[in-house]
Design an enzyme around this catalytic site. Sequence first.
Site, mmCIF file in Angstrom:
data_model
loop_
_atom_site.group_PDB
_atom_site.id
_atom_site.type_symbol
_atom_site.label_atom_id
_atom_site.label_comp_id
_atom_site.label_asym_id
_atom_site.label_seq_id
_atom_site.Cartn_x
_atom_site.Cartn_y
_atom_site.Cartn_z
ATOM 1 N N GLU A 25 0.845 -1.200 0.000
ATOM 2 C CA GLU A 25 0.000 0.000 0.000
ATOM 3 C C GLU A 25 0.881 1.251 0.000
ATOM 4 O O GLU A 25 2.039 1.220 0.443
ATOM 5 C CB GLU A 25 -0.879 -0.026 1.267
ATOM 6 C CG GLU A 25 -1.815 1.161 1.386
ATOM 7 C CD GLU A 25 -2.904 0.983 2.451
ATOM 8 O OE1 GLU A 25 -2.853 -0.011 3.201
ATOM 9 O OE2 GLU A 25 -3.799 1.842 2.506
ATOM 10 N N ASN A 172 -12.431 -1.204 -0.811
ATOM 11 C CA ASN A 172 -11.733 -1.819 0.325
ATOM 12 C C ASN A 172 -12.360 -1.334 1.628
ATOM 13 O O ASN A 172 -12.629 -0.138 1.780
ATOM 14 C CB ASN A 172 -10.249 -1.404 0.310
ATOM 15 C CG ASN A 172 -9.541 -1.726 1.620
ATOM 16 O OD1 ASN A 172 -9.236 -2.893 1.892
ATOM 17 N ND2 ASN A 172 -9.295 -0.716 2.451
ATOM 18 N N GLU A 173 -12.594 -2.231 2.534
ATOM 19 C CA GLU A 173 -13.137 -1.880 3.855
ATOM 20 C C GLU A 173 -14.208 -0.797 3.725
ATOM 21 O O GLU A 173 -14.143 0.249 4.392
ATOM 22 C CB GLU A 173 -12.018 -1.471 4.827
ATOM 23 C CG GLU A 173 -11.076 -2.622 5.111
ATOM 24 C CD GLU A 173 -10.188 -2.465 6.345
ATOM 25 O OE1 GLU A 173 -10.164 -1.386 6.957
ATOM 26 O OE2 GLU A 173 -9.523 -3.460 6.706
ATOM 27 N N TYR A 239 -6.684 -9.053 11.631
ATOM 28 C CA TYR A 239 -5.321 -8.824 12.131
ATOM 29 C C TYR A 239 -5.164 -9.422 13.523
ATOM 30 O O TYR A 239 -6.109 -9.430 14.313
ATOM 31 C CB TYR A 239 -5.039 -7.314 12.216
ATOM 32 C CG TYR A 239 -4.778 -6.681 10.860
ATOM 33 C CD1 TYR A 239 -3.519 -6.731 10.289
ATOM 34 C CD2 TYR A 239 -5.794 -6.037 10.161
ATOM 35 C CE1 TYR A 239 -3.262 -6.140 9.044
ATOM 36 C CE2 TYR A 239 -5.558 -5.452 8.916
ATOM 37 C CZ TYR A 239 -4.281 -5.509 8.369
ATOM 38 O OH TYR A 239 -4.040 -4.940 7.145
ATOM 39 N N GLU A 295 -6.079 -9.174 3.812
ATOM 40 C CA GLU A 295 -5.278 -8.481 4.831
ATOM 41 C C GLU A 295 -5.254 -9.353 6.068
ATOM 42 O O GLU A 295 -6.308 -9.643 6.652
ATOM 43 C CB GLU A 295 -5.865 -7.102 5.157
ATOM 44 C CG GLU A 295 -5.640 -6.101 4.048
ATOM 45 C CD GLU A 295 -6.036 -4.677 4.419
ATOM 46 O OE1 GLU A 295 -5.936 -4.308 5.605
ATOM 47 O OE2 GLU A 295 -6.445 -3.945 3.497
ATOM 48 N N GLN A 344 2.177 -6.060 5.578
ATOM 49 C CA GLN A 344 2.360 -5.696 4.188
ATOM 50 C C GLN A 344 3.797 -6.027 3.777
ATOM 51 O O GLN A 344 4.626 -6.309 4.628
ATOM 52 C CB GLN A 344 2.074 -4.218 3.987
ATOM 53 C CG GLN A 344 0.649 -3.807 4.312
ATOM 54 C CD GLN A 344 0.307 -2.414 3.812
ATOM 55 O OE1 GLN A 344 1.061 -1.760 3.126
ATOM 56 N NE2 GLN A 344 -0.902 -1.941 4.199
HETATM 57 O O1 AHR Z 1 -2.951 -2.571 6.308
HETATM 58 C C1 AHR Z 1 -3.240 -1.366 6.940
HETATM 59 C C2 AHR Z 1 -4.702 -0.983 6.835
HETATM 60 O O2 AHR Z 1 -5.478 -1.897 7.543
HETATM 61 C C3 AHR Z 1 -5.307 -0.999 5.457
HETATM 62 O O3 AHR Z 1 -5.065 0.147 4.754
HETATM 63 C C4 AHR Z 1 -6.770 -1.150 5.748
HETATM 64 O O4 AHR Z 1 -7.470 -1.778 4.725
HETATM 65 C C5 AHR Z 1 -6.809 -1.885 7.072
HETATM 66 O O5 AHR Z 1 -7.611 -1.278 7.995
#
Ligand code: AHR
Length: 491
Positions: A25, A172-173, A239, A295, A344
């Site tokens: 990103e 995205n999101e 995450y 992600e 990432q």
């Molecule tokens: O990876 C960091 C961020 O996490 C991304 O930009 C977003 O999609 C997520 O909240």
Amino acid sequence: MYQLWIHPNEKKSKIHKEIYGHFSEHLGRCIYEGIYVGEDSSIPNEKGMRKDVVEALKELEVPVLRWPGGCFADEYHWKDGIGEKSKRKRMVNTHWGGVVEDNSFGTHEFFELCDQIGAQPYINGNLGSGTVQEMSEWVEYMTFDGVSPMADLRAKNGRKEPWKVKFFGVGNENWGCGGSMTPEYYANEYRRYQTYCRNYGENKLYKIACGPSEGDYHWMEELMKSAGRFMDGISLHYYTVPDTWPKKGPATGFDKDTWYRTLKKTLHMEELLTKHGAIMDQYDPDKRIGLIVDEWGTWFDVEEGTNPGFLYQQNTMRDALVAGINLNLFNKHSDRVRMANIAQLVNVLQAVILTEGERMIKTPTYYVFKMFKKHMEAELLHSHLVTEEIGTEDWRVPHVTESASMDAQGNITITLNNLSADEPCQVEVHLNERAIGEAEGEILTSQFTDFNTFEHPDTVKPEQYTDYEIRDGKLVLNIPASSVLCVTLKS
Ligand code: AHR
């Protein structure tokens, strides 16, 4: 001694290589500095891409790379990133540190990067703040072969031939940074935007809808119900955050309780894959639609003294275990998980590579990806492990997790993680109906808090694995604490 049964005659699903995918990103020092330094940089580069990073990524055989975001994707206007560099529009990257984005890395540069590392592109379009026309024209710009306004513009910018784009994300999101939408609203928007993302000539898009955050099962239900037939894939983001958001906990210097809490939270991925998969099964029993975990990874507090918006964190043996656990889970759910992209690639969150000026290091996570690559395109085998729970009183985890696959030549690869911070273990492997012949392996092991630095880049690196024996037709593996192991049994 734990028992692992593997059934070579029970192939379950193909492990698509894209499960070993990555994400880059416009965030912090991922693209700029981490990958792209520009042609005039003193750092050795090829068309602006750092040679050391490209070499390291080639070794990983990165199958697919997602770009330009993330949250950045829904603020990105692709036309700002094409044409003469000095004339490109500058913007503020409001999500990530409020820094100036000069758009010197745009569509052409991304495809150049993909070419250099041999990865397929996964483009994420802007639904949150962009128009239908803008998204539609981006697809035309990249893939139309012939005479058209966008193909002509592409040629004017130096690229006559269209590129091949398969994976395309429509927002995205969008429940959060991508527009704060409800699932009902997004489902309609998705249907509208994707209509104008055309398949030109031979190019066939694999359209990915924005899926849920973590355990938002309502979002999944609504999207599958209202828009399932218009998509090829749907994303999921999860995450591993050891503490309670917004506190995340440090990337290094953690104690054993935090180690187990982190691994326990990582194992939650299993529940997410199972429950989201079950909802998808109701609407798509043939499993046509892929679950795209685009992600995943650890999210810790940033390193002291760094921009909080840059999400720069160190990477220890704990990250190696997080990677090993997740990759085994994706393998095991490969009947539904079609792609996954760790967040990432360089210098951001659970990065496989860290850079500092001219210097570059490979993180423990890098080595896990390197060891697991034998699973790419192999067939998942039915396997069953009997193991005990270990950990602290509050945080209990299985001692070992695993997955096994068979490649086209009949070689069997087994990847195992020892989740204990301090206890080694033994695993006896039974291969039903098949004799165990020659074995070879690699192991990544170190103290549970260890990591690589620019001064000591090789503290954590894999070694050849020899601590096994073949006893009465079974393979007995001695697995040290805090380790990730890959063993291949030759056909
Ligand atoms: O990876 C960091 C961020 O996490 C991304 O930009 C977003 O999609 C997520 O909240």
